[in-house]
Design an enzyme around this catalytic site. Sequence first.
Site, PDB file in Angstrom:
ATOM      1  N   LYS A 136      42.504 -55.993  69.997  1.00  0.00           N
ATOM      2  CA  LYS A 136      43.734 -56.942  70.226  1.00  0.00           C
ATOM      3  C   LYS A 136      43.358 -58.370  69.699  1.00  0.00           C
ATOM      4  O   LYS A 136      42.232 -58.901  70.016  1.00  0.00           O
ATOM      5  CB  LYS A 136      44.098 -57.327  71.589  1.00  0.00           C
ATOM      6  CG  LYS A 136      45.434 -58.143  71.612  1.00  0.00           C
ATOM      7  CD  LYS A 136      45.662 -58.585  73.030  1.00  0.00           C
ATOM      8  CE  LYS A 136      44.953 -60.029  73.292  1.00  0.00           C
ATOM      9  NZ  LYS A 136      45.345 -61.001  72.427  1.00  0.00           N
TER      10      LYS A 136
ATOM     11  N   GLU B 221      31.453 -62.975  75.317  1.00  0.00           N
ATOM     12  CA  GLU B 221      30.780 -64.116  74.969  1.00  0.00           C
ATOM     13  C   GLU B 221      31.896 -65.110  75.158  1.00  0.00           C
ATOM     14  O   GLU B 221      33.197 -65.239  74.779  1.00  0.00           O
ATOM     15  CB  GLU B 221      30.670 -63.847  73.378  1.00  0.00           C
ATOM     16  CG  GLU B 221      29.788 -65.027  72.531  1.00  0.00           C
ATOM     17  CD  GLU B 221      30.440 -66.263  72.048  1.00  0.00           C
ATOM     18  OE1 GLU B 221      30.596 -67.302  72.894  1.00  0.00           O
ATOM     19  OE2 GLU B 221      31.026 -66.287  71.145  1.00  0.00           O
TER      20      GLU B 221
ATOM     21  N   CYS C   4      32.563 -72.390  70.257  1.00  0.00           N
ATOM     22  CA  CYS C   4      32.072 -72.261  71.480  1.00  0.00           C
ATOM     23  C   CYS C   4      30.594 -72.667  71.629  1.00  0.00           C
ATOM     24  O   CYS C   4      30.190 -73.304  72.708  1.00  0.00           O
ATOM     25  CB  CYS C   4      31.985 -70.714  71.719  1.00  0.00           C
ATOM     26  SG  CYS C   4      31.194 -69.675  70.550  1.00  0.00           S
TER      27      CYS C   4
ATOM     28  N   GLU D 253      34.314 -77.656  78.899  1.00  0.00           N
ATOM     29  CA  GLU D 253      34.428 -77.560  77.458  1.00  0.00           C
ATOM     30  C   GLU D 253      36.080 -78.113  77.052  1.00  0.00           C
ATOM     31  O   GLU D 253      36.735 -77.568  77.486  1.00  0.00           O
ATOM     32  CB  GLU D 253      34.437 -75.815  77.050  1.00  0.00           C
ATOM     33  CG  GLU D 253      34.430 -75.278  75.837  1.00  0.00           C
ATOM     34  CD  GLU D 253      34.220 -74.129  75.600  1.00  0.00           C
ATOM     35  OE1 GLU D 253      33.557 -73.737  74.552  1.00  0.00           O
ATOM     36  OE2 GLU D 253      34.999 -73.297  76.292  1.00  0.00           O
TER      37      GLU D 253
END
Length: 500
Positions: free
Chosen positions: A193, A269, A303, A400
Amino acid sequence: MPSTFTKTFDTPAYKGTVTIPLGLYINGEFVDPVEGGIIDVVNPATGKVVTSIAAGTKADIDIAAKAAKEAYKTSWGLKVPGTQRGKLMSKLAVLMEEHIAEFAALDALANGKAYNTAYGKDNKGAIAVMEYYAGWADKISGKTIETNEKKLAYTRHEPIGVVGQIIPWNVPMFSLSLKIAPALATGNTIVLKPSELTPLSALLFCTLIEQAGFPPGVINIVNGYGSTAGQAISEHPLIEKVAFTGSTLTGRKIMEAAAKSNLKSVTLELGGKSPNIIFDDADLEQAVKWAIHGIYFNHGQNCSAGSRIFVQEGIYDKFLDQFTEQARAIKVGDPFSPDTYQGPQVSKTQFERIMGYITSGQNDGATVHLGGKQIGQEGYFIEPTIFTECQPNMKIVREEIFGPVACVIRFKTEDEVIEQANDTSYGLAASVFTKDIDRAIRVAHALEAGTAWINCSNQAEISMPFGGFKQSGIGRDLSEYALENYTNVKAVHVNIGLRL
């Protein structure tokens, strides 16, 4: 029959016409979704809808999983030697190279990243990853293990079967190749996806799969929302492994769904809040340039972004002056302008999230040293932003942000900065800048992160593993290590003389 989307680009960076089907790619053909839904794709540079794609749901994931299972049993897996798998993957890499400009244009359109970055970094990297794992396809091997003279004992590394993969929007084609390539090399079939924000390049990729010679059902790509299609991948009983790149919050949900269903194995991840540590003896000019790249590359939507920049007090003022000057000079604008470095953030939601963090930092007492505002009235553009006077308990330091926002923090001693750098729930990456090699290695080893860069930042290599400690993930992408994610180890004991 699914509709198609045709876009004619007439820009300084790219001129050409691209046509892609908008359906779901299941069992070697484009199909309409069972429930008939659609998802709008928005150009973040304008905020306007570009086209609408088919939206898959649980029913479509079920069809795709069954097709993948049938392909695994009949036309892929151990029935196709590694040499043949590698040849097909190499052919796919060649086709990707032939269409690289189209891939880059579609990613720049839907993601907002600079076309030159999409071309030279993301898609060049995606092709290189496919080529790399094509070379591994005939090198999947086990071991012969000595036990005694009356037994032959060995291991086989067998494909898992049907694997599910859910990829993010920040590097669309690179993420796709990063997941698909090691899974194909080891003989698995795939239900993937893409992000609903950046699905266009994945649809172009689907048009190359049959051309490359892959049997129907080996690669299935189903667009849809995470809460429906993504959830269905995590829960489906025929899918025996799921790999995900994205937020830690979503990673938790995937782990829960995988555990509650068939206890499928999981690799994740996830997020990061990477420290970038710059000591007094660092090459200041290079440290500044790498710090700019570390946080502002890909609009900060990375990231491993070095968003917490720790600078030793002896060079703090000089560093801040030069860092500010270079951040101010970043060209923010049209993704298809040849000199653009930073385009818009990927979506209105992401734009508002970043602006919310900027407001939070101001309310908590940090100083907006540079930027902090929207650029223009159209699209989702944000000024490169620098915060100073940051405290460890502030949200902008702990969470983050995933945007072009840097926190520059003064420190005194090595021990102090190691403690501050490790004071986070994340552990994806870290950077250290110093001319003292003893200190560089000592600090790199002390940092709780899956990747440590010395005198550089955001420099991944295909042959090196990438993944996180703590809440930044489980397992590794890239390199030989990623192959471990997609095989089961079978121990075989052969009796050649034992008697009861």
